[in-house]
Design a protein around this motif. Sequence first.
Motif, PDB file in Angstrom:
ATOM      1  N   SER A 216     -15.438  28.715   5.254  1.00 27.94           N
ATOM      2  CA  SER A 216     -15.199  29.452   4.023  1.00 27.94           C
ATOM      3  C   SER A 216     -15.431  28.543   2.819  1.00 27.94           C
ATOM      4  O   SER A 216     -15.137  27.349   2.850  1.00 27.94           O
ATOM      5  N   PHE A 217     -15.946  29.140   1.749  1.00 27.98           N
ATOM      6  CA  PHE A 217     -16.216  28.362   0.551  1.00 27.98           C
ATOM      7  C   PHE A 217     -14.927  27.956  -0.156  1.00 27.98           C
ATOM      8  O   PHE A 217     -14.853  26.903  -0.772  1.00 27.98           O
ATOM      9  N   VAL A 218     -13.888  28.789  -0.046  1.00 29.34           N
ATOM     10  CA  VAL A 218     -12.601  28.536  -0.686  1.00 29.34           C
ATOM     11  C   VAL A 218     -11.634  28.002   0.356  1.00 29.34           C
ATOM     12  O   VAL A 218     -11.395  28.634   1.390  1.00 29.34           O
ATOM     13  N   THR A 219     -11.091  26.811   0.093  1.00 26.44           N
ATOM     14  CA  THR A 219     -10.085  26.227   0.989  1.00 26.44           C
ATOM     15  C   THR A 219      -8.713  26.427   0.342  1.00 26.44           C
ATOM     16  O   THR A 219      -8.218  25.578  -0.385  1.00 26.44           O
ATOM     17  N   ASP A 220      -8.127  27.613   0.617  1.00 30.16           N
ATOM     18  CA  ASP A 220      -6.881  27.981  -0.029  1.00 30.16           C
ATOM     19  C   ASP A 220      -5.645  27.662   0.790  1.00 30.16           C
ATOM     20  O   ASP A 220      -4.527  27.952   0.362  1.00 30.16           O
ATOM     21  N   ASN A 221      -5.830  27.077   1.987  1.00 23.29           N
ATOM     22  CA  ASN A 221      -4.655  26.685   2.772  1.00 23.29           C
ATOM     23  C   ASN A 221      -4.928  25.332   3.429  1.00 23.29           C
ATOM     24  O   ASN A 221      -6.048  24.798   3.393  1.00 23.29           O
ATOM     25  N   ILE A 222      -3.897  24.796   4.061  1.00 28.51           N
ATOM     26  CA  ILE A 222      -3.991  23.447   4.625  1.00 28.51           C
ATOM     27  C   ILE A 222      -4.878  23.422   5.863  1.00 28.51           C
ATOM     28  O   ILE A 222      -5.616  22.465   6.104  1.00 28.51           O
ATOM     29  N   SER A 223      -4.846  24.483   6.671  1.00 29.39           N
ATOM     30  CA  SER A 223      -5.631  24.499   7.919  1.00 29.39           C
ATOM     31  C   SER A 223      -7.132  24.457   7.638  1.00 29.39           C
ATOM     32  O   SER A 223      -7.892  23.735   8.303  1.00 29.39           O
ATOM     33  N   LYS A 224      -7.592  25.191   6.628  1.00 27.79           N
ATOM     34  CA  LYS A 224      -9.016  25.170   6.275  1.00 27.79           C
ATOM     35  C   LYS A 224      -9.440  23.788   5.767  1.00 27.79           C
ATOM     36  O   LYS A 224     -10.512  23.278   6.114  1.00 27.79           O
TER      37      LYS A 224
END
Length: 256
Positions: A216-224
Motif C-alpha cells: 500500500s502507498f499509505v503506511t497508516d499502521n505499524i504492521s505496514k
Amino acid sequence: MSEVEYPRESVYNLIPRDEVQTEKQQRYMSKYRPTVVLEEKSTKDAMRTMGPAKVEVPSPEKFLKKHSKEPKLPEKTQCSKDVRHSCTVKKPAVPAMTDTPPMGIHTKRDFIKTATAVPMKPQPTCVDTRKGHKQLLENSGLVPKYIKKKHYGEVPEYLQQRNEVERRVQEEYDNYVKEQRAKGAMKHLSDEEQQAALKDLKKAWEKLHHEYQGLSFVTDNISKKTRRDQLEVAIKQLENDIKIFERFKTIYIPSN
C-alpha cells in the motif's frame, strides 16, 4: 453600549493606608558643564551683530576692473629671448690634430667578445586570436615537450608502492585461503555453481521486488511500516550479494 465594569467593593478598602513617598534620585550633572557654558558665552559675544564687529570698508577708488583677476605672465625681455634659442649645456669641443690622446686608461670590457657576439634570437611565439594576442610557443601547449621528458611513460613511484601493497595483501589472502582449504573449512565454487547461485539470487530479488511494489502507498499502521522495512532490508541484502557474485570470479564459502 457596553456595560462599564467597576472593581468589586471590599471592606478592606475603607482602612486608611499610609502614603508611600518615593524619593526622587538626584539628576546627573556633568562636571564639565560650567566649562561648556563659559565657552558658549565667549563665542556668542563675538558675533552679536550681523557680521563681524569690525570690518574694513572697501575704498571707492579700488573698484573691480576688467581682467584684473586673470593670471598675468611675466613680461618678455631680451635676455629671455636669447635663452630660448641657446643650449644650457655645451658639448666639449672637437679635439685638434695636435692634441695627444689620454694614455693609461684601462677597462675590463672585452671588445673582441663584444664584436664577435652572436645576436640573441627572439623567442618563438604563437598568435592565438585574430586581434594579434601573442604568447610564448613553449607555454602554449603546441610543443611536445612533455613526451620528450626523461621519465615520460614510466609508472610513478607512488603507484608502484600501491601495487606492491596490493600484491602483498593478495598473497596473504591466498595463503589464508589455502590454509582453510587444507583444513576443509572452505569450499571453492565452480563457474556453474556461481551462475546457478546468481540466477537464484536474481529470482529471489524479482519476487521480493514484485511484493514490494504491491504494498500500500499509505503506511497508516505499524504492521505496514514494519513489513515495508523488512522488504527493503531483504532487497538491499540481495543486491549486495548479486554485486559480489558479479564482481569476483573466485568465491569461497564455508564447507559446513
